[in-house]
Design a protein around this motif. Sequence first.
Motif, PDB file in Angstrom:
ATOM      1  N   ASN A  43      -7.788   5.930  -3.466  1.00  0.00           N
ATOM      2  CA  ASN A  43      -7.481   4.831  -2.689  1.00  0.00           C
ATOM      3  C   ASN A  43      -8.294   5.156  -1.256  1.00  0.00           C
ATOM      4  OD1 ASN A  43      -5.610   3.553  -4.333  1.00  0.00           O
ATOM      5  ND2 ASN A  43      -3.960   5.198  -3.669  1.00  0.00           N
TER       6      ASN A  43
ATOM      7  N   ARG B 279      -9.846  -3.304  -0.995  1.00  0.00           N
ATOM      8  CA  ARG B 279      -8.285  -3.284  -1.313  1.00  0.00           C
ATOM      9  C   ARG B 279      -7.895  -4.326  -2.176  1.00  0.00           C
ATOM     10  NH1 ARG B 279      -7.963   0.871  -1.909  1.00  0.00           N
ATOM     11  NH2 ARG B 279      -6.081   0.725  -1.839  1.00  0.00           N
TER      12      ARG B 279
ATOM     13  N   GLU C 288       0.765  -1.187  -0.023  1.00  0.00           N
ATOM     14  CA  GLU C 288       0.090  -0.098  -0.037  1.00  0.00           C
ATOM     15  C   GLU C 288       1.041   1.128  -0.069  1.00  0.00           C
ATOM     16  OE1 GLU C 288      -3.194   0.733  -0.322  1.00  0.00           O
ATOM     17  OE2 GLU C 288      -4.439  -0.975   0.680  1.00  0.00           O
ATOM     18  N   LYS C 289       0.408   2.359  -0.307  1.00  0.00           N
ATOM     19  CA  LYS C 289       0.948   3.730  -0.524  1.00  0.00           C
ATOM     20  C   LYS C 289       1.651   3.960   0.886  1.00  0.00           C
ATOM     21  CE  LYS C 289      -0.566   5.088  -4.794  1.00  0.00           C
ATOM     22  NZ  LYS C 289      -1.120   6.289  -5.739  1.00  0.00           N
TER      23      LYS C 289
ATOM     24  N   LYS D  49      -8.190   5.236   4.016  1.00  0.00           N
ATOM     25  CA  LYS D  49      -7.411   5.642   2.900  1.00  0.00           C
ATOM     26  C   LYS D  49      -6.147   4.737   2.734  1.00  0.00           C
ATOM     27  CE  LYS D  49      -5.220   9.711   0.708  1.00  0.00           C
ATOM     28  NZ  LYS D  49      -5.489   9.488  -0.713  1.00  0.00           N
ATOM     29  N   ASN D  50      -5.685   4.375   1.719  1.00  0.00           N
ATOM     30  CA  ASN D  50      -4.757   3.332   1.572  1.00  0.00           C
ATOM     31  C   ASN D  50      -4.627   2.271   2.673  1.00  0.00           C
ATOM     32  OD1 ASN D  50      -3.714   5.617  -0.042  1.00  0.00           O
ATOM     33  ND2 ASN D  50      -2.196   6.140   1.394  1.00  0.00           N
TER      34      ASN D  50
END
Length: 401
Positions: A367, A301, A52-53, A89-90
Amino acid sequence: MNFIKRANILQFLFLLLVLSSCMKEKKIEISEIKDADLPKGTLPKMKPLTNEKPKLTAEYINTTRNSIDSFYRKNWPNNSMNGGFLVAKNGQIIYEKYEGFANFRDKTPITCDTPIHIASVSKVLTATAVLKLVNAKRINLDAKVTNYLKEFPYPDVTIRMLLSHRSGMRSYAYFTDRDKTVWDRHNTLTNQDILTIMRTKNIGLEQKTGTRFAYCNTNYAMLALIIEKVTKLSFREAMSQMIFKPLSMTHTFVLDFDKDKHNVAPSYKGNRVEIGIDYLDKVYGDKNIYSTPRDLLKFDRARNSPSFLEPTLLKQVYTGYSNEHPGRKNYGLGIRMINWENGKSFYFHNGWWHGFTSSYITLKDENVTIIALSNKYTKSTYAVRKLAPIFGSYPFKVEDE
């Protein structure tokens, strides 16, 4: 003699080590095989999104959390949600709330582990299983349904049309309710019953196949039967093996109606009056999946993982198929969408069954995942789309206090 025994033991341990290493390597290789190259009889499975980021900063989390909390208190005043709500988020949860009771009779509280009926959000999961089978070349997206269900009575309907609600079929809730000669409502309806009725009771189409979009639960009841036909498993087991277990969705399941209908969280009207079970509650594919916000985050995700689908197929999922009437609202392959003139697209699916309401939103560019589930009827569940402008240029209005 002792030396020989010791040598034999060491040789045996060495062989065990080599075999164990080979097995581990084989597992890694299988997990990396593309869906289309899987051995015959091996089901394609969802894979968790890895890498993931970068982690969100504490400042970003705090600022965003405050904005979401302001919305939450406005949308569900006095902690009136009676369900679960999550924004991430992410893959990182920014905001999460669980309020109210899974069962008002015994005051069982709703927690992060409480499965709630996700109603038509189930369609996203059913479509995901079908798409994985398409990706693995076990299902042809443009094949006729009759290739898989021989008794299916509408010869021009394809798998793509079922996914995009362009089959023209009638809703099973209507044609089984209005005529007692079609179905005795004292009997619980099944997916196979729906197929048999359509074949034997001369159930006509609502409109000509392929001519227009018409949202219809019958489409997804048939897709569930196709999953069973192709996988040679029950829908419940196929979904478990392909999606729930691989993603560690430990609180997600397809309802085993006969066994667990009285063991799951019931639904309620807005005034907390319990809504009983009816003859339609055994049908699955269009509904009847129970889950939690955290499990649906894992699912979302995984759908954003590069391993989900081949790029050409993925593009078709997020293409609108309801274009006969120009407008912003559209429907892809198991996902709703809004397409604005500024180039932004908003992907989501809502659900409503009895007193259950649900909303699944995936902001792909940012995301971001937004999930809201409730077992006490309220339209407030659907208002969570107004959170989208916090993360991107979505023209929804965020309500302030």
